[in-house]
Design a protein around this motif. Structure first.
Motif, PDB file in Angstrom:
ATOM      1  N   GLN A   1       8.609   8.288   3.623  1.00 44.75           N
ATOM      2  CA  GLN A   1       8.721   6.928   3.098  1.00 44.75           C
ATOM      3  C   GLN A   1       9.409   6.003   4.100  1.00 44.75           C
ATOM      4  N   GLN A   2      10.488   6.496   4.767  1.00 46.97           N
ATOM      5  CA  GLN A   2      11.163   5.694   5.784  1.00 46.97           C
ATOM      6  C   GLN A   2      10.226   5.386   6.959  1.00 46.97           C
ATOM      7  N   ALA A   3       9.463   6.406   7.364  1.00 42.44           N
ATOM      8  CA  ALA A   3       8.538   6.222   8.485  1.00 42.44           C
ATOM      9  C   ALA A   3       7.490   5.167   8.155  1.00 42.44           C
ATOM     10  N   PHE A   4       6.975   5.192   6.913  1.00 42.29           N
ATOM     11  CA  PHE A   4       5.981   4.205   6.504  1.00 42.29           C
ATOM     12  C   PHE A   4       6.578   2.801   6.534  1.00 42.29           C
ATOM     13  N   ASP A   5       7.780   2.685   6.001  1.00 39.29           N
ATOM     14  CA  ASP A   5       8.466   1.376   5.997  1.00 39.29           C
ATOM     15  C   ASP A   5       8.654   0.869   7.426  1.00 39.29           C
TER      16      ASP A   5
ATOM     17  N   GLN B   1       0.820  -1.213   0.000  1.00 36.40           N
ATOM     18  CA  GLN B   1       0.000   0.000   0.000  1.00 36.40           C
ATOM     19  C   GLN B   1       0.857   1.268   0.000  1.00 36.40           C
ATOM     20  N   GLN B   2       2.206   1.108  -0.022  1.00 39.82           N
ATOM     21  CA  GLN B   2       3.071   2.278   0.150  1.00 39.82           C
ATOM     22  C   GLN B   2       2.950   3.268  -1.010  1.00 39.82           C
ATOM     23  N   ASP B   3       2.992   2.776  -2.259  1.00 39.12           N
ATOM     24  CA  ASP B   3       2.921   3.691  -3.406  1.00 39.12           C
ATOM     25  C   ASP B   3       1.627   4.480  -3.394  1.00 39.12           C
ATOM     26  N   PHE B   4       0.526   3.766  -3.120  1.00 31.09           N
ATOM     27  CA  PHE B   4      -0.763   4.455  -3.065  1.00 31.09           C
ATOM     28  C   PHE B   4      -0.750   5.519  -1.970  1.00 31.09           C
ATOM     29  N   PHE B   5      -0.210   5.164  -0.829  1.00 32.09           N
ATOM     30  CA  PHE B   5      -0.205   6.082   0.306  1.00 32.09           C
ATOM     31  C   PHE B   5       0.638   7.323  -0.003  1.00 32.09           C
ATOM     32  N   MET B   6       1.841   7.121  -0.538  1.00 31.33           N
ATOM     33  CA  MET B   6       2.729   8.253  -0.822  1.00 31.33           C
ATOM     34  C   MET B   6       2.117   9.182  -1.872  1.00 31.33           C
ATOM     35  N   LYS B   7       1.477   8.588  -2.855  1.00 33.16           N
ATOM     36  CA  LYS B   7       0.853   9.387  -3.903  1.00 33.16           C
ATOM     37  C   LYS B   7      -0.276  10.241  -3.339  1.00 33.16           C
TER      38      LYS B   7
ATOM     39  N   ILE C   1      -6.991   7.644   7.975  1.00 32.09           N
ATOM     40  CA  ILE C   1      -5.851   8.265   8.645  1.00 32.09           C
ATOM     41  C   ILE C   1      -5.799   9.753   8.298  1.00 32.09           C
ATOM     42  N   GLU C   2      -5.590  10.555   9.359  1.00 32.21           N
ATOM     43  CA  GLU C   2      -5.371  11.987   9.141  1.00 32.21           C
ATOM     44  C   GLU C   2      -3.965  12.171   8.558  1.00 32.21           C
ATOM     45  N   VAL C   3      -3.848  12.839   7.400  1.00 35.79           N
ATOM     46  CA  VAL C   3      -2.551  12.910   6.721  1.00 35.79           C
ATOM     47  C   VAL C   3      -2.034  14.339   6.551  1.00 35.79           C
ATOM     48  N   GLU C   4      -2.768  15.338   6.964  1.00 35.98           N
ATOM     49  CA  GLU C   4      -2.331  16.716   6.720  1.00 35.98           C
ATOM     50  C   GLU C   4      -1.002  17.003   7.405  1.00 35.98           C
ATOM     51  N   LYS C   5      -0.820  16.541   8.647  1.00 35.21           N
ATOM     52  CA  LYS C   5       0.440  16.779   9.360  1.00 35.21           C
ATOM     53  C   LYS C   5       1.612  16.091   8.671  1.00 35.21           C
ATOM     54  N   LEU C   6       1.327  14.943   8.048  1.00 42.44           N
ATOM     55  CA  LEU C   6       2.412  14.155   7.452  1.00 42.44           C
ATOM     56  C   LEU C   6       3.069  14.882   6.275  1.00 42.44           C
TER      57      LEU C   6
END
Length: 668
Positions: A577-581, A538-544, A564-569
């Motif tokens: 990307q490292q944090a997601f991994d 799900q990483q590519d989808f999430f990063m995009k 998931i709230e993503v505005e802060k990210l």
């Protein structure tokens, strides 16, 4: 049917059935050929029955909870109770103001052919002979010795045996007359004391209640009627004798035929002796009264006169004894067998240290076997109704609760502050090096924080388990050493020490396991890579969605995490990307950690409990009691409670054996 056969075998052919006005079954054995003044006594086949019951009463078999068929005489004060008993026995009883009968008086009447009466009093282990002239004074002296001088009462027995030509063969218990208002010299609670004695005697189903009522009163208001109705609502074991019929003849016929107070065995109306009349003269006058009086002569002759009363009591007594004697014999045998079995279960009284040592090892062996059953094999036949002692089931429940608590505490809300912890750690552990390279120290930092967050749960679980095991172990030890109270404190202390050691070892082991989880991140479980790869899909989808979606959505939905709230990210694009991994690695690895903490704890529990039962238990108990000051020699000193119990059982067995010998004679 067996009961009828038992009665029939005791009755001679010269007996016939005499119907009564309300219940033919009560007319049992009335002699046809009889010259005695009142009524024929039992023939030689019946008399032994009454002697047997009287012998059992003399042995005080009722102390063993075995009730005897008994005619209990009750009545309000001044109801004419003494006059009725005098007419039956042909002797003078104490008279006077207030309570004449201050103790339960067992009256044993026995017909004998000899012209000279024989009267004997028995009380307080004494046997006192008397005669007709002095029997009243002798009863007063005996009563004073039993109940004290004055007007107090006592529940101690006084027995009067009257052997006299012409009296019916009867045994009755005369109880104090009921009075509500104490007179001078009587205790304030005289009514309660008398009531307690009366209820004790009339409550057993084997008791026949002879309720003495004065014709001058309204029967429903009579206190003795109220008491008998409390224990005999149907009246099937209550017979009423109505005294002073000549004093209140008007309406008496209606009273005894209407039966407003439910007297199941019926009524008998009698006339009290007047003045210096002899008993023979009194009977003549009584017969004349019920023959000639304009109102009393209308009462059926089958329910009037002292001779009829004697006849009725003889019939009722014969039937009651015949009905109850087989049950009494059965109860004696059953209680004797129970006592023998109880005595066998009691500890053998030891006289040598070798005997004590043998018994000591037997206690340990039986306790170990019980612990194997409940802690290892899951058998609870020794404690079928005590769920707390179904130990394997309770341990599984605790293990499941432990697993649930671990997973619940660790999970929390997976969408809350998503990746923020990982980002903060990455920011604080960054160094000069290649980009997108995940430092191992970063992963360990997050792992240690998570392990610290749940580290108290395994320790608390270990303590909880051993606290429960301690209760079970102590309970088993106390059960198997119950007959040796002098050693139970040592057994209990040994059990506490044993569990304290086992608990300390387990807690130390748990702390090591927790520490190991903090020190390294390792698993060979293939589920780790499988779960991590699935999550990373799900990483590519999430990063995009977070960094490249022109609509800049505030929330992104991820499988396993929800929205998931993503505005802060978006503020941390360089480490996102490292944090997601790292998050996905930790999520996959944390499942393995929790499983290990549960599985290892289960295996440790099985091993530790097994060692407790098979190795540590016996060693600790032996060391405690065989070591200095252990006091295994104290087993030679029987505890006072066991000594008292043994004495009580032996006394009970002695009484029951004597009773068995008594009934064996009549049964043979």
């Amino acid at each position: 049917m067996a009961e009828e056969c038992f009665n029939a075998s005791l009755l001679g052919k010269e007996y016939s059935t005499v119907p009564q006005h309300e219940e033919n079954s009560l007319a049992l054995v009335v002699p046809l050929d009889q010259n005695a003044p009142i009524i024929a006594s039992y023939n030689d086949r019946i008399r032994p029955l009454l002697d047997t019951v009287d012998s059992l009463r003399h042995l005080m078999i009722t102390r063993e909870g075995i009730q005897l068929p008994t005619i209990v005489v009750v009545g309000d004060q001044s109801s004419g109770k003494s006059s009725v008993l005098e007419s039956l026995a042909g002797i003078n009883l104490p008279r006077g103001q207030g309570i004449c009968t201050r103790v339960p008086l067992i009256m044993r009447l026995q017909h004998q052919p000899l012209p000279q009466p024989e009267l004997v009093l028995e009380f307080n282990g004494k046997v006192v002979k008397t005669d007709e002239e002095h029997v009243s004074a002798a009863i007063n002296l005996a009563t004073d010795e039993i109940a004290g001088l004055g007007k107090g009462i006592s529940n101690a027995l006084l027995t009067l045996e009257v052997r006299k030509n012409g009296v019916p063969d009867l045994t009755m218990v005369d109880l104090p007359g009921i009075t509500r208002v104490p007179v001078h010299g009587q205790p304030e609670d005289i009514y309660d004391r008398i009531r307690k004695i009366i209820m004790e005697y009339i409550t057993p189903e084997e008791s026949i209640i002879l309720n003495v009522l004065s014709a001058t009163i309204d029967f429903p208001t009579c206190e003795s009627i109220r008491m008998s109705q409390m224990v005999d609502k149907s009246g099937h074991r209550t017979l009423a004798v109505v005294t002073k019929s000549d004093k209140a003849p008007e309406g008496l016929l209606e009273k005894v035929t209407a039966d407003d107070v439910n007297i199941g065995l019926g009524y008998v109306c009698v006339r009290n002796r007047i003045g210096d009349e002899s008993y023979e003269e009194g009977r003549v006058e009584e017969a004349k009264l019920f023959e000639t009086h304009p109102m009393l002569s209308k009462i059926d002759k089958s329910i009037v006169g002292v001779p009829v009363l004697a006849q009725r009591l003889v019939q009722i007594q014969a039937k009651s004894i015949g009905r109850n004697l087989p049950t009494i014999v059965k109860s004696i045998n059953e209680k004797l067998n129970l006592n023998v079995a109880e005595l066998k279960r009691m500890p053998k009284k030891m006289s040598s240290l070798s005997e004590a040592m043998t018994v000591f090892m037997q206690i340990i062996g039986s306790a170990k076997e019980s612990l194997r059953k409940i802690l290892l094999r899951g058998e609870f036949d020794e404690y079928p109704d005590e769920k707390k002692m179904h130990c394997t089931a309770r341990l599984v429940e605790m293990l499941n609760q432990y697993s649930d608590e671990l997973h619940t505490n660790a999970a929390g809300n997976p969408a809350k502050n998503f990746l923020m912890e990982e980002i903060m750690v990455l920011e604080e552990t960054k160094g000069i090096g290649l980009p997108n390279f995940l430092p191992r120290t970063t992963f360990l930092t997050v792992l240690q924080r998570k392990v610290n967050g749940i580290s108290s749960i395994p320790i608390s679980f270990a303590e909880k388990v051993w606290n429960y095991v301690e209760e079970a172990v102590i309970s088993v030890i106390m059960h198997h050493s119950d007959n040796y109270h002098q050693l139970q404190s040592s057994f209990r202390r040994a059990g506490h020490n044993l569990i304290a050691n086992m608990k300390e070892r387990s807690v130390n082991w748990v702390m090591e396991i927790v520490e190991m989880e903090k020190q390294t991140d390792y698993t060979c479980n293939p589920e780790y890579l499988s779960d991590w790869n699935k999550l990373m899909g799900q990483q590519d989808f999430f990063m995009k969605e977070v960094l490249n979606n022109e609509e800049w959505p505030s929330k992104v939905k991820l499988e396993g995490f929800g929205e998931i709230e993503v505005e802060k990210l978006r503020q941390f694009p360089r480490v996102l990307q490292q944090a997601f991994d790292m998050k996905m690695r930790m999520t996959a690895y944390w499942k393995i950690v929790l499983k290990r903490l549960v599985d290892f704890m289960a295996l440790h529990l099985l091993l530790s409990v097994g060692n407790l039962v098979n190795k540590e238990f016996e060693r600790e108990i032996v060391n405690e009691l065989m070591g200095p000051g252990g006091g295994i020699e104290r087993m030679l000193d029987e505890s006072p409670s066991v000594t008292a119990k043994r004495l009580k059982i032996n006394k009970s067995m002695e009484l029951l054996k004597k009773s068995k010998e008594v009934v064996a004679k009549i049964m043979d």
